[in-house]
Design a protein around this motif. Structure first.
Motif, mmCIF file in Angstrom:
data_model
loop_
_atom_site.group_PDB
_atom_site.id
_atom_site.type_symbol
_atom_site.label_atom_id
_atom_site.label_comp_id
_atom_site.label_asym_id
_atom_site.label_seq_id
_atom_site.Cartn_x
_atom_site.Cartn_y
_atom_site.Cartn_z
ATOM 1 N N SER A 175 0.830 -1.207 0.000
ATOM 2 C CA SER A 175 0.000 0.000 0.000
ATOM 3 C C SER A 175 0.861 1.252 0.000
ATOM 4 N N LEU A 176 1.975 1.221 0.722
ATOM 5 C CA LEU A 176 2.885 2.366 0.712
ATOM 6 C C LEU A 176 3.417 2.626 -0.690
ATOM 7 N N LYS A 177 3.761 1.564 -1.392
ATOM 8 C CA LYS A 177 4.251 1.723 -2.764
ATOM 9 C C LYS A 177 3.169 2.321 -3.650
ATOM 10 N N THR A 178 1.921 1.893 -3.430
ATOM 11 C CA THR A 178 0.805 2.437 -4.209
ATOM 12 C C THR A 178 0.632 3.932 -3.955
ATOM 13 N N LEU A 179 0.905 4.366 -2.723
ATOM 14 C CA LEU A 179 0.792 5.787 -2.387
ATOM 15 C C LEU A 179 1.959 6.607 -2.917
ATOM 16 N N GLY A 180 2.994 5.922 -3.413
ATOM 17 C CA GLY A 180 4.127 6.646 -3.981
ATOM 18 C C GLY A 180 5.307 6.808 -3.050
ATOM 19 N N ALA A 181 5.397 5.981 -2.011
ATOM 20 C CA ALA A 181 6.542 6.061 -1.097
ATOM 21 C C ALA A 181 7.839 5.877 -1.873
ATOM 22 N N GLN A 182 8.818 6.712 -1.572
ATOM 23 C CA GLN A 182 10.082 6.718 -2.303
ATOM 24 C C GLN A 182 11.076 5.751 -1.669
ATOM 25 N N TYR A 183 11.522 4.771 -2.444
ATOM 26 C CA TYR A 183 12.492 3.789 -1.971
ATOM 27 C C TYR A 183 13.899 4.362 -2.065
ATOM 28 N N CYS A 184 14.733 4.039 -1.070
ATOM 29 C CA CYS A 184 16.136 4.461 -1.160
ATOM 30 C C CYS A 184 17.017 3.576 -0.292
ATOM 31 N N HIS A 185 18.318 3.608 -0.571
ATOM 32 C CA HIS A 185 19.321 2.987 0.274
ATOM 33 C C HIS A 185 19.730 3.979 1.365
ATOM 34 N N PHE A 186 20.483 3.478 2.329
ATOM 35 C CA PHE A 186 20.901 4.302 3.455
ATOM 36 C C PHE A 186 21.625 5.566 3.001
ATOM 37 N N GLU A 187 22.536 5.427 2.043
ATOM 38 C CA GLU A 187 23.354 6.572 1.640
ATOM 39 C C GLU A 187 22.536 7.667 0.960
ATOM 40 N N ASP A 188 21.317 7.344 0.519
ATOM 41 C CA ASP A 188 20.471 8.342 -0.138
ATOM 42 C C ASP A 188 19.333 8.836 0.759
ATOM 43 N N LEU A 189 19.348 8.446 2.033
ATOM 44 C CA LEU A 189 18.262 8.818 2.937
ATOM 45 C C LEU A 189 18.082 10.327 3.038
ATOM 46 N N LYS A 190 19.163 11.027 3.271
ATOM 47 C CA LYS A 190 19.063 12.470 3.495
ATOM 48 C C LYS A 190 18.459 13.181 2.292
ATOM 49 N N SER A 191 18.984 12.926 1.114
ATOM 50 C CA SER A 191 18.491 13.608 -0.081
ATOM 51 C C SER A 191 17.046 13.219 -0.380
ATOM 52 N N THR A 192 16.678 11.955 -0.158
ATOM 53 C CA THR A 192 15.314 11.506 -0.426
ATOM 54 C C THR A 192 14.325 12.147 0.544
ATOM 55 N N ILE A 193 14.704 12.261 1.807
ATOM 56 C CA ILE A 193 13.850 12.922 2.795
ATOM 57 C C ILE A 193 13.582 14.366 2.383
ATOM 58 N N TYR A 194 14.618 15.089 2.008
ATOM 59 C CA TYR A 194 14.452 16.495 1.645
ATOM 60 C C TYR A 194 13.662 16.646 0.349
ATOM 61 N N ASN A 195 13.885 15.756 -0.600
ATOM 62 C CA ASN A 195 13.129 15.820 -1.849
ATOM 63 C C ASN A 195 11.640 15.568 -1.607
ATOM 64 N N GLU A 196 11.330 14.627 -0.727
ATOM 65 C CA GLU A 196 9.932 14.311 -0.433
ATOM 66 C C GLU A 196 9.274 15.472 0.312
ATOM 67 N N TYR A 197 10.018 16.114 1.187
ATOM 68 C CA TYR A 197 9.474 17.266 1.921
ATOM 69 C C TYR A 197 9.215 18.432 0.967
ATOM 70 N N LYS A 198 10.148 18.699 0.075
ATOM 71 C CA LYS A 198 10.012 19.833 -0.845
ATOM 72 C C LYS A 198 8.864 19.620 -1.827
ATOM 73 N N LYS A 199 8.621 18.373 -2.190
ATOM 74 C CA LYS A 199 7.581 18.063 -3.172
ATOM 75 C C LYS A 199 6.208 18.524 -2.683
ATOM 76 N N GLU A 200 5.891 18.265 -1.437
ATOM 77 C CA GLU A 200 4.586 18.650 -0.901
ATOM 78 C C GLU A 200 4.587 20.087 -0.379
ATOM 79 N N ALA A 201 5.768 20.601 -0.037
ATOM 80 C CA ALA A 201 5.845 21.972 0.480
ATOM 81 C C ALA A 201 5.821 22.989 -0.647
ATOM 82 N N GLY A 202 5.952 22.509 -1.896
ATOM 83 C CA GLY A 202 5.950 23.417 -3.034
ATOM 84 C C GLY A 202 7.230 24.218 -3.162
ATOM 85 N N ILE A 203 8.322 23.700 -2.601
ATOM 86 C CA ILE A 203 9.599 24.425 -2.649
ATOM 87 C C ILE A 203 10.332 24.104 -3.940
#
Length: 203
Positions: A175-203
């Protein structure tokens, strides 16, 4: 607001060398001895969750902070993005007839303020971003929660969860995948978190 007669006690970070002292003033152990006794089972559901929080903190350079129990959210980035960390695993410490299903709790809660010891009056999902940490290993002979190759991470903005599933209390990986949850490895956690935040924040 309730009058606070006994203010919040500030926690100091331990080194592990602090002594455990008996009634005679003798050292009978250390904090490190306590840690080894209490927290060696990293596959245990509770300890695995705390380890996952530490992994995310490490990815965000927050590992030198001190974990807080029972706060509204698990972590907050240096620029104020709040994070809720959830974990699930196929393997458990007990004997299993089959691998466990991957299910995460996402229920809205009453946020608690540790400084005032008061709860919010409305339930909500407290953090900006949810991080779903999956301990993905399935072989009991080679299991090692300290090996980051045995972890997967999925990132999803809380606004999407609220919008798509409302007050739903739990959710599966599919269900998370259906909602569009972004998969990543540990080394990409930081960038993926910020990208996901900016996407909904309209930044």
């Amino acid at each position: 607001m309730t009058d606070i007669k006994f203010p919040m006690i500030q926690t100091t970070k331990k080194t592990g060398n602090e002594p455990l002292i008996n009634f005679k003033g003798e050292t009978i152990g250390t904090v490190l001895d306590f840690w080894k006794w209490a927290y060696s089972d990293l596959l245990d559901n509770a300890q695995r969750g705390i380890l996952a929080e530490y992994l995310v903190a490490n990815a965000l350079n927050l590992q030198n902070t001190i974990r807080t129990n029972w706060d509204k959210y698990d972590l907050i980035t240096q620029d104020g993005i709040t994070l809720e960390i959830k974990t699930s695993a196929y393997l458990q410490t007990w004997g299993q007839k089959k691998l466990s299903n991957l299910i995460f709790g996402i229920q809205p809660t009453y946020g608690w303020n540790k400084e005032t010891n008061e709860y919010d009056t409305l339930k909500s999902r407290q953090a900006d971003i949810y991080i779903f940490c999956i301990f993905n290993h399935t072989n009991p002979l080679t299991v090692n929660p300290l090996d980051l190759n045995q972890w997967d991470f999925y990132i999803l903005n809380t606004k999407i969860i609220d919008r798509k599933v409302g007050n739903q209390r739990s959710i599966t990986l599919n269900s998370l995948k259906t909602l569009g949850a972004q998969y990543c490895h540990f080394e990409d956690l930081k960038s993926t978190i910020y990208n996901e935040y900016k996407k909904e924040a309209g930044i």
